[in-house]
Design an enzyme around this catalytic site. Sequence first.
Site, short mmCIF file in Angstrom:
data_model
loop_
_atom_site.label_atom_id
_atom_site.label_comp_id
_atom_site.label_asym_id
_atom_site.label_seq_id
_atom_site.Cartn_x
_atom_site.Cartn_y
_atom_site.Cartn_z
N TYR A 263 3.83 -4.99 9.07
CA TYR A 263 3.21 -3.72 9.14
C TYR A 263 4.64 -3.24 9.92
CZ TYR A 263 -1.06 -4.27 7.92
OH TYR A 263 -2.95 -4.30 7.15
N HIS B 70 0.96 -1.20 0.25
CA HIS B 70 -0.47 -0.10 -0.17
C HIS B 70 1.31 1.38 0.24
CE1 HIS B 70 -3.74 -1.79 0.22
NE2 HIS B 70 -3.35 -2.78 0.79
#
Lengths: 190, 537
Positions: B513, B243
Amino acid sequence: MTTTNPPTQFALQSRILHWLMAVMLLTMLFIGVTMVASLGNYHKLVAIHRPLGIMILILAVIRLINRMFTTLPPFPPTMSRQERWIATASEKLLYGLMLALPLVGWGMLSAGHYPIVMFGPLHLPPILPANPTVYAVLRKTHTILAYLLFVTFLAHLSAVLFHTLIVRDRLLHRMALWSIQSRKAKIKGD
Amino acid sequence: MEGLTTIQSNFGPQETMDRLEAEIKARGMGVLARINHAALAAEAGLALRPTEVILFGNPRGGTPLMQANQAIGIDLPLKVLVWQDASGKTWLSYNDPGWLEKRHELAGAERIIASMAQALSTIVANATSDTVQCSATTGKRLVVDPGSTQTIEPSIAQSAPQAFISAPQLQRKSSELDQTPLADLPRASLIPRLLAIGGAIAGIAGLFAYAGGWLRPHALTPARVAETFQLVNGPHPGFRRNHAKGVCVSGWFNSNGQGATLSKASIFQPGRVPVLGRFSLSGGQPFAADAPQTVRGLGILFKPPEGEEWRTAMINLPVFPVRTPQAFYEQLLASAPDHATGKPDSARMQAFLAKYPESARAIQFIHSHAMSSGFENSTFNSLNAFRFINAASAEVWVRWSMVPVQSFEPIGTADSGRADKNQLFDALIASIHRHPLEWHLIITVAQPGDPTDNATIPWPSDRQQVDAGTLTIDHVESDDTSPARDINFDPLVLPNGMAASDDPLLSARSAVYSQSFTRREGEHKHPSAVSPTQTGK
């Protein structure tokens, strides 16, 4: 003998703090190194890592204060001047790391804009403003200090094992959780 | 007498004492005094058979003992008494260092005490006899009672070969008494002990290395997943590993209080909570042209002024294509563009789908859902299940969605032919500039038996749904200027009242993440594809 001898052991609360923190620090090092390499257990381990780190910080402060106000047993005569210097320096290093690692961790999460979650609704406030560069530096520092702590622990353990198994000077008795006075009394009674 | 060792000398009292003094000096020790008791007695007009004591020592030997217990100073320096008995025999007596150790409760001084005992026995042996050099075997050894004529053959010295130290050796020893006396364990037991220590240290270090993944090069770690993203997408320092392309937004969440029936999180109390968010396109290429088919993401950070944060990272797929971190990793590899063609290898993708049939079913389900035209009319789903705990400690398993108030438009009705590399983001920016965008936070409650550990399977459509409130986005900003760029939308930053489910993807997402966040925060930041000029700031 009615004179006051220097203590043969560390104060009882010092010995309890030592062994309690030894278990906590070693657990913490293993949790830390495991979690960063783990996908499945990462979350569970991080959830332990944070509050355990803060508990270590609190205990380290208590221990530092205790250290300043208690009389230490002397080094055994089997320790040379250099060995005493190394022991003193490594003790300072261990105290420094016990305090620095949780603080760096706390500061790192603060700078990384993370909430400092303890357990349940209990959170700690950030101690640094959010800043990516500060986060990155502290994150790396946290790892380096953790490795340094692990290596210092190994050195400490090696030295104690060497004294216990090779020199056999009962160095470990100074930190034994039980009292060695009773052993002495027994020797006297023989 | 307890602690007193007495040995007969082959020489007369005067000669014995002179020999003794010479022996002491030859070993580098200082003679501090010779006190002739008999002479002093004669001066006082009293009669005493020859009785003389010599005081000698080495501060390097005695000081460590006094450091351990100062009280031993009363018995230092060392003393040897030479005396003649009524039958004319000459005797030599000294305090046994082992007894001094016991008397003063010295802990850990065994080595020094042993050296002292050895030195004394050698000195005394040489002073009392010249038939054997450097040996304690000649002087007849009388233990305890000097009045008795019973003699005992030396035993200690014979059983300890180290006791026979030559003069130079002894000198070195005494000058090094403040150094660690290295083990005088028999070699046979020294080596196993050293090996045991080495083994213990190596064992702990090895366990540490194993835990850290260094001994498991094939283990799937967060770092390996992040590196695979870098491998597939090429290096893009400073950007998210997945992303990578996005814009940041802010606004608020108006809670209607309905969510409080499911979770005690303060966010669900009626009221307004500020939010920070980021719309993104999946993939690790920050400058790729927008493609309507690309998976769209929305990360939201709910920040109540008082209370705990909630972060969620959602995408516009109805289910997730993979069930486990391993499957995710293999899908990532299978979808990597081939070096020769620049396109994903369809054979590899087929092999992946054959290996993971749940992924094949999930992709089929995804394709059966029409995709919307843009970010503003996309439904964003949590996909993974979570646990909600309400004030009565009742637990339910939930998934949630952000369902747009903006009406659905299918892909293709917008001018997709234009060569605008940022067409999806530009459309989003334009619509936020026109009017704030709104989504309803819809929480779906699982029934017993609904899968909570498998994000590839949808829950039946008749499940209870709770509309917890409205998300309003009224401000858009470039990654370059927004604080949301430096937010890790970790799906496990949850307030009290929300918790992870048993879905294996959740912990893995949190770990990867975090890995991506740590990497990009330490890298130099580059301007993003959607600039502040474009977001109109």
